[in-house]
Design an enzyme around this catalytic site. Structure first.
Site, short mmCIF file in Angstrom:
data_model
loop_
_atom_site.label_atom_id
_atom_site.label_comp_id
_atom_site.label_asym_id
_atom_site.label_seq_id
_atom_site.Cartn_x
_atom_site.Cartn_y
_atom_site.Cartn_z
N ASP A 126 0.84 -1.21 0.00
CA ASP A 126 0.00 0.00 0.00
C ASP A 126 0.87 1.25 0.00
OD1 ASP A 126 -2.32 1.44 -0.14
OD2 ASP A 126 -2.85 1.22 1.97
MG LIG Z 1 -2.89 4.55 5.42
#
Ligand SMILES: [Mg+2]
Ligand SMILES: Nc1ncnc2c1ncn2[C@@H]1O[C@H](COP(=O)(O)OP(=O)(O)O)[C@@H](O)[C@H]1O
Length: 343
Positions: A126
């Site tokens: 991410d």
């Molecule tokens: Mg975050």
């Protein structure tokens, strides 16, 4: 440690001998340890393994005391070392200006953090500016291991989920359905973040997976087996519409923002379509970009000119970036305003 011994009111940032950041484990009303979410356990396990200057440190796991006030339900908190800024917050503030040496310092620490986690066989999954924290003394920390997982390069092909990474930072192999991916997915995100150091907002803001692939092709050239042997075997290759006849324009499009040739070259290598040819952290750290004047330099003096914390969630929402070929606005930005960059 019980959180309600030290948290008062709804304050999440509290005064302790060391400043800390509390992150509650969301969505779950955890009554007993048997209901502890497996995703949170995975995150904790990974954070406990990863002790490095460029990875945010998990200090404690604590919980509120079950009492009639919380209907006998504890909330668990992850307690982290406190970092004053995140990179998205810094980049959205027009008053924060990075010199080339400071950009090198940011990128060097980011790649160093990635080198460390990849050496420990962990994928972040991410990467984005909001998950990159920076302390007031200029130390960068990779944060948010909520989607991270261990990987292996041996044996049978892996079948990890490809529903990871925020769309704007998602590499082409994930968009095309690859499930046997590796550290190169984080390297793509590092490339997007590197470009953002100059452009000041995400460079490819797709609305859908199809649109994201379109933006990638417009910047990095058409996705074909010529530049990426084997891409034709990916599950979605034949199913999604991929722009044809696009030339690679990474350097050409970004040279208006980035004058340094070494920077353009490193960026070009990070934003390589074929994940097997994308530069890895070790080679990236050895790239001439980091070893030519101006050398990476301390961020502390620049940060000390800004008294307040800058986080993405405190910045005004960033407007949609208009069409890439649109001209930038003529008026100079108001120095008191957070601004929007047009790429
Ligand atoms: Mg975050
Ligand atoms: N250790 C920390 N110190 C200060 N702020 C933090 C810290 N960890 C996270 N934050 C802030 O909170 C935001 C959300 O945290 P994060 O760990 O990314 O969780 P998620 O994105 O899953 O909600 C980050 O973008 C950052 O602005």
């Amino acid at each position: 440690m019980y959180a309600d011994d030290i948290v008062y009111g709804s304050q999440r940032f509290i005064s302790l001998p060391q400043k800390v950041y509390f992150q509650d484990i969301p969505l779950y009303d955890i009554i007993d340890i048997g209901a502890f979410p497996i995703t949170a356990l995975r995150e904790i396990k990974i954070l406990q393994l990863l002790k490095n200057e460029n990875v945010v440190e998990l200090l404690e796991i604590c919980r509120t005391k079950a009492s009639p006030y919380n209907r006998w339900k504890s909330t668990f908190y992850l307690v982290f070392e406190f970092c004053e800024h995140d990179l998205a917050g810094l980049l959205s503030n027009v008053n924060v200006k990075f010199t080339l040496g400071e950009i090198k310092k940011v990128m060097m620490q980011l790649l160093n953090g990635l080198f460390f986690i990849h050496s420990n066989k962990i994928l972040h999954r991410d990467m984005k500016a909001a998950n990159i924290l920076i302390t007031k003394s200029g130390v960068l920390k990779l944060a948010d291991f909520g989607l991270a997982r261990a990987f292996s390069c041996k044996g049978m092909p892996n079948r990890y989920t490809n529903r990871v990474v925020t769309l704007w930072y998602r590499p082409p192999e994930l968009l095309l359905g690859e499930r046997n991916y590796g550290p190169a997915i984080d390297q793509w995100g590092a490339g997007c973040i590197m470009a953002e150091m100059w452009t000041r907002s995400p460079i490819m803001q797709g609305n859908t997976e199809q649109h994201q692939l379109q933006l990638i092709s417009q910047l990095c050239g058409s996705i074909t087996p010529d530049v990426w042997p084997g891409v034709e075997n990916l599950e979605l290759y034949g199913k999604l519409e991929l722009p044809k006849g696009q030339k690679r324009k990474v350097k050409e499009r970004l040279k208006h923002y980035i004058k340094d040739q070494y920077a353009l070259d490193l960026l070009d290598r990070l934003l390589t379509l074929d994940p097997t040819k994308r530069i890895d952290t070790d080679s990236a750290l050895n790239h001439d970009f980091f070893w030519n004047d101006p050398m990476p330099c301390d961020l502390t003096p620049m940060l000390s000119r800004h008294g307040t914390s800058m986080f993405e969630y405190l910045a005004p929402p960033r407007r949609r970036v208009p069409h890439p070929h649109q001209q930038p606005p003529k008026q100079p930005p108001n120095p008191d305003q957070h601004f929007e960059r047009i790429f």
